[in-house]
Design a protein around this motif. Structure first.
Motif, short mmCIF file in Angstrom:
data_model
loop_
_atom_site.label_atom_id
_atom_site.label_comp_id
_atom_site.label_asym_id
_atom_site.label_seq_id
_atom_site.Cartn_x
_atom_site.Cartn_y
_atom_site.Cartn_z
N VAL A 76 -3.81 -45.74 40.96
CA VAL A 76 -3.37 -44.29 40.86
C VAL A 76 -2.90 -44.14 39.47
CG1 VAL A 76 -1.75 -42.87 41.95
CG2 VAL A 76 -2.56 -44.55 43.36
N LEU A 77 -3.32 -42.97 38.99
CA LEU A 77 -2.55 -42.57 37.86
C LEU A 77 -1.20 -42.56 37.64
CD1 LEU A 77 -3.68 -41.67 34.97
CD2 LEU A 77 -3.50 -39.32 35.72
N ASP A 78 -0.53 -43.00 36.61
CA ASP A 78 0.66 -43.07 36.64
C ASP A 78 1.81 -41.82 36.88
OD1 ASP A 78 0.05 -41.93 34.29
OD2 ASP A 78 0.96 -43.51 33.03
N SER A 79 1.21 -40.70 36.16
CA SER A 79 1.93 -39.34 36.36
C SER A 79 1.68 -38.92 37.69
CB SER A 79 1.03 -38.30 35.39
OG SER A 79 -0.14 -38.14 35.76
N VAL A 80 0.58 -39.31 38.37
CA VAL A 80 0.45 -38.72 39.74
C VAL A 80 1.35 -39.67 40.69
CG1 VAL A 80 -1.21 -38.89 41.78
CG2 VAL A 80 -1.73 -38.00 39.79
N ALA A 81 1.36 -41.02 40.48
CA ALA A 81 2.45 -41.89 41.27
C ALA A 81 3.91 -41.34 41.18
CB ALA A 81 2.24 -43.16 40.67
N GLN B 92 -12.01 -40.96 31.49
CA GLN B 92 -13.30 -41.06 32.12
C GLN B 92 -13.11 -41.26 33.69
OE1 GLN B 92 -16.28 -43.58 29.92
NE2 GLN B 92 -14.63 -43.71 28.32
N VAL B 93 -12.02 -41.22 34.09
CA VAL B 93 -11.92 -41.47 35.46
C VAL B 93 -11.02 -40.27 36.32
CG1 VAL B 93 -12.44 -43.96 35.56
CG2 VAL B 93 -10.12 -43.12 35.50
N GLN B 94 -11.12 -40.28 37.53
CA GLN B 94 -10.37 -39.26 38.37
C GLN B 94 -8.89 -40.02 38.55
OE1 GLN B 94 -11.38 -36.34 39.30
NE2 GLN B 94 -13.20 -36.71 38.05
N PRO B 95 -7.85 -39.33 39.16
CA PRO B 95 -6.52 -39.91 39.27
C PRO B 95 -6.36 -40.85 40.32
CG PRO B 95 -6.48 -37.58 39.40
CD PRO B 95 -7.89 -37.76 39.34
N TYR B 96 -7.36 -41.05 41.10
CA TYR B 96 -7.49 -42.33 42.02
C TYR B 96 -8.66 -43.15 41.65
CZ TYR B 96 -4.09 -39.42 44.30
OH TYR B 96 -3.06 -38.56 44.70
N VAL B 97 -8.68 -44.26 41.79
CA VAL B 97 -9.74 -45.26 41.58
C VAL B 97 -9.97 -46.42 42.60
CG1 VAL B 97 -10.77 -46.83 39.88
CG2 VAL B 97 -9.46 -45.01 39.08
#
Length: 286
Positions: free
Chosen positions: A46-51, A84-89
């Motif tokens: 998960v992207l840090d800002s989203v988390a 280069q990726v979405q907020p979730y990987v």
């Protein structure tokens, strides 16, 4: 890499699927906590800002809704680089098991790393030769990919600027019509002012200043509202990687000046009409 869609408590989300065993050779995700390799066990990065926004930490479980059903997926890593990726990987295997057949079967990015010692020219020629069998594939290095992403944003800005020009043209006609009506309604007043010594040039200046004031007020209100909406949009798309909010102060100042000039242009016809009114006829006008 592939992209899959899933549901988070009624909100549609996007996830990037990749091979956790090779992704770290070509992508830099800036892992803050956890590890990329842990995706192989079915977790999610998960992207840090989203988390931070959702209040999630490493080890928490996310309710990810797919066509196959609701999955409780553990957060196995927090990353900070989203170029280069979405907020979730997630892993490609996880994406195939849960989102297969919904657009996630197509590769949208294939990242390639050259063997050490091979020149960029030679490695590019090899990749282009392989990509020749796929007409819809575009070969780019990292610098070209960044330029392509910037061009997409620039295209949007050009479109908004075109809409701005159209809005200004409409505003000029609006101010012209308003001033023309104002001159018509104040014919008697203008006649009296001319009778007591007001010159034609003073009438022109009075109407012109009125147009400039109207235009500047409209420009300032538009800038305030537009800036507020711009900030809201920037916050909304921050999860897509556009995290830099820049307010062009100089451009905004130039727009205010341009608004005043546009108001002056809009006043040309009404001001000329007001200055050419016959004094006696204007006084007698009811």
């Amino acid at each position: 890499m592939r992209i899959g869609y899933w549901d988070l408590e009624g909100r549609e989300q996007m996830a990037s699927g990749l091979d956790p065993t090779t992704a770290d050779q070509t992508l830099f995700l800036d892992i803050q906590q956890g590890s990329l390799g842990a995706l192989a066990d079915g977790g999610v990065l998960v992207l840090d800002s989203v988390a931070d926004e959702e209040g999630w930490t490493l080890g928490d479980e996310i309710p990810m809704g797919f066509a196959t059903g609701l999955q409780r997926v553990e957060i196995v890593g927090i990353f900070a680089e989203q170029s280069q990726v979405q907020p979730y990987v997630v892993s490609l295997d996880f994406l195939e098991q849960n989102a297969s057949g919904y657009g996630s079967d197509l590769d949208n990015v294939v990242a390639v790393k050259a063997v050490q010692g091979v020149s960029p020219e030679v490695s590019r020629a090899v990749v282009e030769a392989v990509a020749a069998d796929y007409p819809n594939a575009t070969v780019r290095d990292q610098a070209e990919l960044r330029v392509a992403q910037e061009e997409q944003v620039s295209t949007m800005l050009v479109m908004f600027n075109a809409l701005l020009v159209l809005a200004v043209i409409i505003a000029i006609f609006g101010i012209t019509n308003t001033l023309a009506l104002s001159v018509y309604e104040r014919t008697h007043e203008i006649g009296l002012l001319r009778a007591v010594g007001m010159s034609r040039s003073q009438v022109v200046r009075a109407v012109s200043w009125e147009a400039i004031v109207v235009a500047i007020i409209g420009a300032v209100l538009g800038i305030v509202v537009g800036t507020a909406f711009g900030v809201v949009v920037a916050i909304a798309i921050a999860s897509q990687g556009l995290t830099v909010l820049s307010i062009p102060v100089l451009q905004i100042g130039a727009l205010v000046v341009f608004g005043a000039i546009a108001g002056l242009i809009a006043a040309l016809f009404p001001a000329r009409k007001a200055s050419r009114l016959r004094i006696l006829g204007a006084i007698a006008y009811e």
